[in-house]
Design a protein around this motif. Structure first.
Motif, PDB file in Angstrom:
ATOM      1  N   GLY A   1       0.773  -1.229   0.000  1.00  0.00           N
ATOM      2  CA  GLY A   1       0.000   0.000   0.000  1.00  0.00           C
ATOM      3  C   GLY A   1       0.806   1.281   0.000  1.00  0.00           C
ATOM      4  N   ALA A   2       2.126   1.192   0.135  1.00  0.00           N
ATOM      5  CA  ALA A   2       2.958   2.389   0.229  1.00  0.00           C
ATOM      6  C   ALA A   2       3.139   3.064  -1.120  1.00  0.00           C
ATOM      7  CB  ALA A   2       4.319   2.033   0.808  1.00  0.00           C
ATOM      8  N   THR A   3       3.438   4.354  -1.063  1.00  0.00           N
ATOM      9  CA  THR A   3       3.894   5.094  -2.233  1.00  0.00           C
ATOM     10  C   THR A   3       5.410   5.167  -2.168  1.00  0.00           C
ATOM     11  OG1 THR A   3       1.896   6.439  -2.436  1.00  0.00           O
ATOM     12  CG2 THR A   3       3.907   7.339  -3.394  1.00  0.00           C
ATOM     13  N   VAL A   4       6.039   4.749  -3.248  1.00  0.00           N
ATOM     14  CA  VAL A   4       7.500   4.654  -3.307  1.00  0.00           C
ATOM     15  C   VAL A   4       8.014   5.547  -4.427  1.00  0.00           C
ATOM     16  CG1 VAL A   4       9.452   3.074  -3.647  1.00  0.00           C
ATOM     17  CG2 VAL A   4       7.384   2.272  -2.495  1.00  0.00           C
ATOM     18  N   ALA A   5       9.139   6.204  -4.192  1.00  0.00           N
ATOM     19  CA  ALA A   5       9.826   6.944  -5.249  1.00  0.00           C
ATOM     20  C   ALA A   5      11.239   6.421  -5.357  1.00  0.00           C
ATOM     21  CB  ALA A   5       9.839   8.441  -4.947  1.00  0.00           C
ATOM     22  N   VAL A   6      11.717   6.250  -6.586  1.00  0.00           N
ATOM     23  CA  VAL A   6      13.060   5.728  -6.834  1.00  0.00           C
ATOM     24  C   VAL A   6      13.855   6.768  -7.598  1.00  0.00           C
ATOM     25  CG1 VAL A   6      14.435   3.918  -7.920  1.00  0.00           C
ATOM     26  CG2 VAL A   6      12.240   3.346  -6.838  1.00  0.00           C
ATOM     27  N   VAL A   7      14.930   7.263  -6.971  1.00  0.00           N
ATOM     28  CA  VAL A   7      15.801   8.252  -7.596  1.00  0.00           C
ATOM     29  C   VAL A   7      16.944   7.511  -8.286  1.00  0.00           C
ATOM     30  CG1 VAL A   7      17.246  10.284  -7.232  1.00  0.00           C
ATOM     31  CG2 VAL A   7      15.234   9.907  -5.775  1.00  0.00           C
TER      32      VAL A   7
ATOM     33  N   LEU B   1       7.255  -6.234  -3.065  1.00  0.00           N
ATOM     34  CA  LEU B   1       6.928  -6.047  -1.654  1.00  0.00           C
ATOM     35  C   LEU B   1       5.554  -5.428  -1.437  1.00  0.00           C
ATOM     36  CD1 LEU B   1      10.426  -4.825  -0.405  1.00  0.00           C
ATOM     37  CD2 LEU B   1       9.333  -7.023   0.123  1.00  0.00           C
ATOM     38  N   GLY B   2       4.836  -5.151  -2.529  1.00  0.00           N
ATOM     39  CA  GLY B   2       3.446  -4.742  -2.394  1.00  0.00           C
ATOM     40  C   GLY B   2       3.169  -3.261  -2.485  1.00  0.00           C
ATOM     41  N   ALA B   3       4.137  -2.457  -2.945  1.00  0.00           N
ATOM     42  CA  ALA B   3       3.898  -1.016  -3.073  1.00  0.00           C
ATOM     43  C   ALA B   3       2.706  -0.759  -3.988  1.00  0.00           C
ATOM     44  CB  ALA B   3       5.141  -0.325  -3.622  1.00  0.00           C
TER      45      ALA B   3
ATOM     46  N   THR C   1       1.574  13.432  -5.149  1.00  0.00           N
ATOM     47  CA  THR C   1       1.325  12.846  -3.828  1.00  0.00           C
ATOM     48  C   THR C   1       0.626  13.822  -2.888  1.00  0.00           C
ATOM     49  OG1 THR C   1       3.560  13.508  -3.127  1.00  0.00           O
ATOM     50  CG2 THR C   1       3.299  11.264  -3.996  1.00  0.00           C
ATOM     51  N   ARG C   2      -0.264  14.643  -3.439  1.00  0.00           N
ATOM     52  CA  ARG C   2      -1.042  15.608  -2.651  1.00  0.00           C
ATOM     53  C   ARG C   2      -0.141  16.510  -1.813  1.00  0.00           C
ATOM     54  NH1 ARG C   2      -4.170  13.433   1.126  1.00  0.00           N
ATOM     55  NH2 ARG C   2      -3.153  11.388   1.105  1.00  0.00           N
ATOM     56  N   GLY C   3       1.051  16.771  -2.337  1.00  0.00           N
ATOM     57  CA  GLY C   3       1.984  17.666  -1.662  1.00  0.00           C
ATOM     58  C   GLY C   3       2.784  17.034  -0.556  1.00  0.00           C
ATOM     59  N   GLN C   4       2.550  15.740  -0.291  1.00  0.00           N
ATOM     60  CA  GLN C   4       3.166  15.117   0.891  1.00  0.00           C
ATOM     61  C   GLN C   4       4.501  14.438   0.613  1.00  0.00           C
ATOM     62  OE1 GLN C   4       0.176  12.476   2.440  1.00  0.00           O
ATOM     63  NE2 GLN C   4      -0.994  14.130   3.398  1.00  0.00           N
ATOM     64  N   GLY C   5       4.702  13.923  -0.575  1.00  0.00           N
ATOM     65  CA  GLY C   5       5.892  13.124  -0.845  1.00  0.00           C
ATOM     66  C   GLY C   5       5.619  11.646  -0.679  1.00  0.00           C
ATOM     67  N   ALA C   6       6.651  10.837  -0.866  1.00  0.00           N
ATOM     68  CA  ALA C   6       6.518   9.378  -0.835  1.00  0.00           C
ATOM     69  C   ALA C   6       6.845   8.812   0.542  1.00  0.00           C
ATOM     70  CB  ALA C   6       7.438   8.748  -1.871  1.00  0.00           C
ATOM     71  N   HIS C   7       6.132   7.751   0.912  1.00  0.00           N
ATOM     72  CA  HIS C   7       6.418   7.080   2.182  1.00  0.00           C
ATOM     73  C   HIS C   7       7.835   6.504   2.190  1.00  0.00           C
ATOM     74  CE1 HIS C   7       1.955   6.449   1.692  1.00  0.00           C
ATOM     75  NE2 HIS C   7       1.966   6.905   2.931  1.00  0.00           N
ATOM     76  N   ALA C   8       8.232   5.933   1.063  1.00  0.00           N
ATOM     77  CA  ALA C   8       9.516   5.239   0.949  1.00  0.00           C
ATOM     78  C   ALA C   8      10.247   5.752  -0.285  1.00  0.00           C
ATOM     79  CB  ALA C   8       9.285   3.735   0.832  1.00  0.00           C
TER      80      ALA C   8
ATOM     81  N   GLY D   1       7.864  11.488   8.250  1.00  0.00           N
ATOM     82  CA  GLY D   1       7.705  10.174   8.860  1.00  0.00           C
ATOM     83  C   GLY D   1       8.130   9.031   7.973  1.00  0.00           C
ATOM     84  N   GLY D   2       8.600   9.342   6.757  1.00  0.00           N
ATOM     85  CA  GLY D   2       9.028   8.315   5.815  1.00  0.00           C
ATOM     86  C   GLY D   2      10.489   7.935   5.982  1.00  0.00           C
ATOM     87  N   ALA D   3      10.988   7.160   5.035  1.00  0.00           N
ATOM     88  CA  ALA D   3      12.370   6.677   5.122  1.00  0.00           C
ATOM     89  C   ALA D   3      13.018   6.656   3.747  1.00  0.00           C
ATOM     90  CB  ALA D   3      12.407   5.280   5.736  1.00  0.00           C
ATOM     91  N   ILE D   4      14.332   6.791   3.761  1.00  0.00           N
ATOM     92  CA  ILE D   4      15.147   6.713   2.550  1.00  0.00           C
ATOM     93  C   ILE D   4      16.027   5.476   2.651  1.00  0.00           C
ATOM     94  CG2 ILE D   4      16.956   7.824   1.183  1.00  0.00           C
ATOM     95  CD1 ILE D   4      16.000  10.503   2.459  1.00  0.00           C
ATOM     96  N   GLY D   5      16.014   4.648   1.608  1.00  0.00           N
ATOM     97  CA  GLY D   5      16.932   3.525   1.503  1.00  0.00           C
ATOM     98  C   GLY D   5      18.005   3.907   0.504  1.00  0.00           C
ATOM     99  N   PHE D   6      19.256   4.026   0.948  1.00  0.00           N
ATOM    100  CA  PHE D   6      20.294   4.498   0.039  1.00  0.00           C
ATOM    101  C   PHE D   6      21.290   3.384  -0.288  1.00  0.00           C
ATOM    102  CE2 PHE D   6      22.383   5.040   4.050  1.00  0.00           C
ATOM    103  CZ  PHE D   6      23.760   5.109   3.832  1.00  0.00           C
ATOM    104  N   VAL D   7      21.485   3.188  -1.575  1.00  0.00           N
ATOM    105  CA  VAL D   7      22.440   2.189  -2.058  1.00  0.00           C
ATOM    106  C   VAL D   7      23.338   2.754  -3.153  1.00  0.00           C
ATOM    107  CG1 VAL D   7      21.069   0.150  -1.435  1.00  0.00           C
ATOM    108  CG2 VAL D   7      20.707   1.265  -3.658  1.00  0.00           C
ATOM    109  N   GLY D   8      23.134   4.021  -3.514  1.00  0.00           N
ATOM    110  CA  GLY D   8      24.035   4.645  -4.471  1.00  0.00           C
ATOM    111  C   GLY D   8      25.412   4.788  -3.846  1.00  0.00           C
ATOM    112  N   VAL D   9      26.445   4.270  -4.512  1.00  0.00           N
ATOM    113  CA  VAL D   9      27.803   4.370  -3.966  1.00  0.00           C
ATOM    114  C   VAL D   9      28.174   5.848  -3.871  1.00  0.00           C
ATOM    115  CG1 VAL D   9      30.223   3.747  -4.271  1.00  0.00           C
ATOM    116  CG2 VAL D   9      28.423   2.152  -4.978  1.00  0.00           C
ATOM    117  N   PRO D  10      28.422   6.377  -2.659  1.00  0.00           N
ATOM    118  CA  PRO D  10      28.653   7.815  -2.529  1.00  0.00           C
ATOM    119  C   PRO D  10      29.909   8.273  -3.273  1.00  0.00           C
ATOM    120  CG  PRO D  10      28.199   6.805  -0.391  1.00  0.00           C
ATOM    121  CD  PRO D  10      28.438   5.691  -1.360  1.00  0.00           C
ATOM    122  N   HIS D  11      29.777   9.363  -3.996  1.00  0.00           N
ATOM    123  CA  HIS D  11      30.937   9.977  -4.625  1.00  0.00           C
ATOM    124  C   HIS D  11      30.736  11.480  -4.653  1.00  0.00           C
ATOM    125  CE1 HIS D  11      28.108   8.500  -7.717  1.00  0.00           C
ATOM    126  NE2 HIS D  11      28.372   9.612  -8.383  1.00  0.00           N
TER     127      HIS D  11
END
Length: 348
Positions: free
Chosen positions: A170-176, A192-194, A234-241, A262-272
């Protein structure tokens, strides 16, 4: 045997090197059938990550076990296996907790003195803790082999990002990021059911794959314009994940700005780069969590493998160019020039 070596920025060579042999009783030798080039390999290719002249390279491969040491018990000669992008002993405290990338005895393919995956064969340390057996009949299915190869890194890394971002039904997800990892994060979020998945990318061929993988919306803008576009969806709110799969200061700033309070960021981009794009006061005020890092893909393979085998998920479209071992330098050039998304390497 033939193997890919790096000698200087933009100087990739395929050369004759010694055949690997079992050196320790916990070793195995794997004859590589499929390998690939990772976006992170490009940092060495471009000279942004130091390598010694002649060092091996490549960390994603699957193949057939050719020889095992006397203490190896989980695989044997003739088995088809996939290797995660780091080896691990499987028994240390970190491995038992599922953080195989922090294994006390682990290491990275292509490290000085070790084989890389972009070659004809690889000596695998700690074979019992590292290798995962695959169905033997998959060896004759080219399409399935390509899908299974993603278990070595890119699929598990996308999955790690989705878990870090807290993707749930049920979540709204954004992928950068519209690279192979970002696309696999879309696939993972769908699995995962987004309910809604917004892919940020401006390369149409790639965003078409994102839609195929489950993206419901595509945002081609960057920077402030991308933030405005996601918030408009997203009604101005942004993505949950939110998944950050690029690793630049700008991409992380975008990720923070499109995350719902209240959301979260999952980061896997190798920092540079010198900056992080993070403002902890903003994250504090908006209760945004940040999780991620190097993906312990060995821990994820048992969960993801059945879905790849039965076709529930098919990550193989991330490969859009295939070369033989002698064509690996051309594969690097194609990925560097962005004429290829991810290059598959075949042996034989």
């Amino acid at each position: 045997m033939r193997a890919t070596t790096i000698h200087a920025p933009f100087d990739m060579r395929v050369e004759d090197v010694p055949e690997p042999v079992v050196q320790l009783p916990t070793d195995a030798v794997v004859r590589v059938q499929r390998a690939c080039i990772c976006g992170s390999d490009l940092w060495a290719y471009r000279g942004e990550a130091a390598r010694q002249p002649g060092q091996r390279i490549g960390h994603e491969f699957l193949g057939v076990v050719e020889e095992t040491g006397s203490e190896v018990g989980t695989v044997r000669r003739g088995d088809l296996v996939v290797a995660p992008f780091m080896w691990s002993d499987g028994v240390c405290d970190y491995c038992r907790e599922g953080l195989t990338t922090s294994c006390e005895h682990g290491g990275f393919w292509g490290a000085v003195g070790y084989d890389g995956g972009q070659g004809e064969a690889v000596r695998v340390p700690f074979a019992d803790g590292t290798l995962v057996q695959l169905p033997k009949d998959a060896a004759s299915d080219d399409h399935l082999l390509s899908a299974l190869l993603t278990l070595s890194d890119v699929l598990g890394t996308g999955h790690h990002a989705a878990l870090g971002a807290g993707v749930r039904p049920g979540a709204t997800v954004a992928v950068v990021g519209d690279g192979a990892v970002g696309l696999c994060a879309v696939l993972a979020a769908k699995r995962l059911g987004a309910e809604r998945i917004i892919a940020l990318g401006r390369h149409e061929v790639r965003t078409d794959i994102a839609r195929r993988f489950g993206a419901t919306d595509v945002v081609a803008e960057r920077g402030d314009a991308a933030v405005d576009a996601v918030r408009a969806l997203t009604r101005g709110q942004g993505a949950h994940a939110v998944v950050e799969a690029v690793g630049t200061e700008q991409s992380m700033r975008t990720a923070v700005d499109i995350t719902r309070d209240g959301g979260a960021i999952g980061f896997v981009g190798v920092p540079h780069g010198s900056g992080t794009g993070l403002d902890l006061s903003v994250m504090f005020d908006r209760n945004i969590a940040l999780r991620g890092g190097v993906a312990p893909v060995r821990a994820y393979i048992p969960d993801l493998l059945p879905d790849v085998l039965d076709g529930t998920i098919d990550p193989s479209p991330v490969f859009d160019l295939t070369v033989g071992i002698e064509g690996v330098p051309d594969g690097y050039k194609a990925m560097d020039e962005r004429t290829a998304l991810k290059v598959l390497v075949t042996n034989g």
